[in-house]
Structures are given as structure tokens and as C-alpha cells.
Design a protein around this motif. Sequence first.
Motif, short mmCIF file in Angstrom:
data_model
loop_
_atom_site.label_atom_id
_atom_site.label_comp_id
_atom_site.label_asym_id
_atom_site.label_seq_id
_atom_site.Cartn_x
_atom_site.Cartn_y
_atom_site.Cartn_z
N GLU A 434 15.11 66.86 83.85
CA GLU A 434 14.66 65.55 84.34
C GLU A 434 14.47 64.58 83.19
N ALA A 435 13.78 65.02 82.13
CA ALA A 435 13.55 64.15 80.98
C ALA A 435 14.86 63.79 80.30
N ALA A 436 15.75 64.78 80.17
CA ALA A 436 17.04 64.52 79.52
C ALA A 436 17.85 63.51 80.33
N ALA A 437 17.83 63.64 81.66
CA ALA A 437 18.59 62.72 82.50
C ALA A 437 18.12 61.29 82.32
N ARG A 438 16.84 61.12 82.14
CA ARG A 438 16.29 59.77 81.96
C ARG A 438 16.63 59.22 80.58
N TRP A 439 16.40 60.02 79.55
CA TRP A 439 16.53 59.52 78.18
C TRP A 439 17.98 59.31 77.76
N ILE A 440 18.90 60.08 78.32
CA ILE A 440 20.31 59.89 77.97
C ILE A 440 20.76 58.48 78.32
N PHE A 441 20.34 57.97 79.47
CA PHE A 441 20.78 56.63 79.88
C PHE A 441 19.93 55.55 79.22
N ILE A 442 18.66 55.84 78.97
CA ILE A 442 17.85 54.88 78.21
C ILE A 442 18.43 54.69 76.81
N ALA A 443 18.90 55.80 76.22
CA ALA A 443 19.46 55.72 74.87
C ALA A 443 20.74 54.90 74.83
N GLY A 444 21.39 54.73 75.98
CA GLY A 444 22.59 53.91 76.02
C GLY A 444 22.31 52.42 76.04
N LEU A 445 21.06 52.02 76.30
CA LEU A 445 20.74 50.60 76.41
C LEU A 445 20.93 49.83 75.10
N PRO A 446 20.62 50.40 73.93
CA PRO A 446 20.94 49.66 72.70
C PRO A 446 22.44 49.41 72.53
N PHE A 447 23.28 50.36 72.95
CA PHE A 447 24.73 50.11 72.92
C PHE A 447 25.08 48.94 73.83
N VAL A 448 24.45 48.91 75.00
CA VAL A 448 24.69 47.80 75.93
C VAL A 448 24.28 46.48 75.28
N ALA A 449 23.14 46.47 74.59
CA ALA A 449 22.65 45.24 73.98
C ALA A 449 23.62 44.72 72.93
N VAL A 450 24.14 45.62 72.09
CA VAL A 450 25.10 45.19 71.07
C VAL A 450 26.39 44.71 71.73
N GLY A 451 26.83 45.42 72.78
CA GLY A 451 28.03 45.00 73.48
C GLY A 451 27.88 43.62 74.10
N LEU A 452 26.71 43.33 74.68
CA LEU A 452 26.48 42.01 75.27
C LEU A 452 26.34 40.93 74.20
N LEU A 453 25.81 41.31 73.05
CA LEU A 453 25.80 40.37 71.92
C LEU A 453 27.23 39.99 71.53
N ALA A 454 28.13 40.97 71.57
CA ALA A 454 29.54 40.69 71.28
C ALA A 454 30.12 39.74 72.32
#
Length: 465
Positions: A434-454
Motif C-alpha cells: 500500500e505504501a509503495a503504491a502511493r509513493w511510487i506515483f508521488i515520486a513521479g510528481l517532480p518529473f511532471v513538474a519539470v515536464g510542465l516547466l518545459a
Amino acid sequence: MTHTPAPTARWSDVLTRANAAPLAITCLAVFLHAADGLLTATMLPTIVEDIGGLRLISWVVMLYEVGSIVMGAACGLLIARRGLRGPMTLAAIVFALGCLVSGVASTMPVLLAGRVLQGLGGGGLMAMAFVALTLLFAPHLRARVIGALSTVWAASAFLGPLIGGAFVEFATWRAAFFSFTAVALLLALWLWTRIPADLGGDDAGEARFPVTRLALLLGAIMMIAYGGEHLSPVTTPLLIAGGIALLAAFLWRDAQTPATRLLPRFDPLLRDGVSAIMAMIFFFAATGIAVGTFAPYFLTVLHGFSALAAGSLVALEAILWATTAALISGRPEREDARNIALGLSLVGLSIVGFALSVASGPIWLIAASAAAQGIGFGAAFTFMPRMATRLCHPQDQAVVAAAVPTVQRTGYAVGAAFLGIVANMAGLADGQPEAAARWIFIAGLPFVAVGLLAVVRLWPHRHLA
């Protein structure tokens, strides 16, 4: 002298007896590569249950992409030196061998060895199929053939997860790999007997294989991945930092080799449109790979999905990606930046949706997030290559076009490596899905932020070229 445009081919011009074998060969090559990745993703929960290796689950995807990156970079040079028949036949045999090794694997390291071979062979088949269409078909037929290959890709993306789920439900996951072994061997025989020995080749010039640059790139991916194998407050950050440093060294070295560049010149500050688009492709691929790598496992373990049902959800994303791309691909160039921005914003929202729902539901939000991601990627990735080739210098168009799949695969591989670290830190291998399922996608949010900055950095270039 007046240029006379080539006549527009009809499907009846392509679907002839003379073109039947070349068309079937190229389509089958694309199918094997496209279906294999999602087929394996669907079967992973059962594979891990049988042979163990949950800690290495991200490596199954990462090593396949690593093999594909190597062959994607090598295939042009191989064909130039050896012609089409030998290298493409060898790629089919290597893919078959990889499937066989995976099928007989009793431990995860053996399966990973098979995945490397599948990546080498499958990546070679995919890349060479697009080279083959320029050698096997007349120029006026090639647009139709590309359409056929795109249709096969879409069908493969849809069918792959369902095939994997069906084998798990009604046979075994090993039988799926053995079936792909047989098909790949038949393709190898077909390639050797139907492709002329003298087709392609004799055009290598002084081109050299980019050993140093690929070693830097693959070293970067492996260092990041290895950081998750022996978690430590000291060695894990050092390995991640070392991987980032090697990635920077690869970009620098590639920029110093203009004659054989693998990627266009990259500005870390994203001040030009091409750099912004390459950053989008990389970072959104890095976060998007979480669905194909981990979603089937979490759906099975946390929500009681069968393998076939989990495969259906993965297939939903794939088919919506392909359908969206098909529906909007005719939009005018002036709308490219807007479609890219809307599509990637939708992908960003889907990652938030997954972070909120994969661990504990509701199921409808998981399905909605998968649909949003498929539609978003379909809207954005359809136009990013076109806009990048418009914004670059005319002499760089070939490099930019060829860089798109390389950057995407690198994003997949780096993302899988990084998210594997997050999964293990969150306790995936220690009974805390359960914890892994949550954190794996939370950890992707910084990638999303950089992508949206692009995306923001691209916006001023929307009316150029």
C-alpha cells in the motif's frame, strides 16, 4: 525543372501479392516488439509469485529498454555495413533466444538476462522495420505502409496485455514466452528466405559505433538502478548522483560529436524549443512508465484483479493513446503547442489520480486516471516530433526525428530505475504494497513538474517555423 509529386497510393496498391511478404514481415517485427513489453507487464505479478524477485520488478522493464536503446543506436550502422537481411534475421533470433531464456527462468536474475536479449532483439526489429520499409517499398507506397505499422502498433498495445492475461488465466506465463519464441524463429526464417542478400549495405563510410557515449548512457541508468538494490543513506544518494553525472557526461560528449550525434544539442535551461520538447518526452516517459511497470502488480495484490482484468486496464490506456492520436493527427501545425500543453496537463492530472487511488481505490478513479493518461499521451506525443522537426535547423531534422524514440526509451529506463528505488524504500519487498503504491506515483510528481516547466518554456516558440 518542375517537380512532379509522387502519386498518392491507395490501399489496393499496397495490398498486392508482390507486397504481401514484405508487409507481413515488417508488421510482424513491429508486433513482436510492441506486444512483448505490455504482455510481460501483465504477467509480472504471477512471475514474481512463482520465482520471486519482487525487489527487482522495475529491472524487468528497465533492462528491456536498455537493450532497445543499444539496438536503436546500432541498427543503422549494422544495415549500412551488412545489409538488411543478416542484421534483421539476427535480431529476430536474439529476440527468440531472450523469450526462451525468460520462459525457462527459475530465478529473477535469469529472467532479467532474457529481458536484455528481448530488448536487444525487439529494439532491433522495431528500428529495422522502419528502415526496411524504405528498402522494400516504392516511395509512393511508404506512407500507407507507415499507416499499417502504426495500426499494428496500436493493436499490439491493446492486445499485448490481454494476451498476457489470457496465458496466465488459461495456460502459464512460461507458455507465453515460448509462443513468442516460436513466432520470432518463424520470422527469422522468413526474413532469411525472403529478403534479398544484397539489399542495403555498402554505405557505412567512416561511421563508427558510439561505444563511449552508449557506455556513459547505460552506465548512468545502471548506477541509478543499483542504488535501489542495497539501500543506504550513503551509497544510494551517491549512486543516484553518479548516474546523473554520467547522464550529463553523455549529453556533453554527444554534443562534441556533431557528425554522428545521437541527440540534438540540449540546453539545460530549455531556452530553445527542441530542448524543451526533448525534456518533455524524457520526463513524462519517466513518470508514465510507472503504470506499465507497477500497476498490474498493485491491481492484483491490493484489489484482487485477475491477470486478465489487470491487463484490460493497461490496455485501456494503450488503446486510448492510439485512438486519440488517430483522431487528432490531422490538426493543423499552428495548434501543436496547444495540443501538447493540454495533453501533458492531462497526463499530470492522471499521475495525481493514480497517487490518490492505486493504494486503496476507488477503482473508478484508477480507471479514469488510466484513461486520462492514454488520452493525454495520445494528444501530446502525436505533435511533439512534428513541432521539434519544424523548430530545428533543416540540417538537424534527421537527428531530431531519430532522437525522439531514443529519448523516450531513455526516459522509460531511467524512470523505471528511479521508481524501483522508491518502491524498495517504501517497503514493496518487505510486505508494504500500500505504501509503495502511493509513493511510487508521488515520486513521479517532480518529473511532471519539470515536464510542465518545459511546456511553459516551449510556449513562446509556438508561432515559429
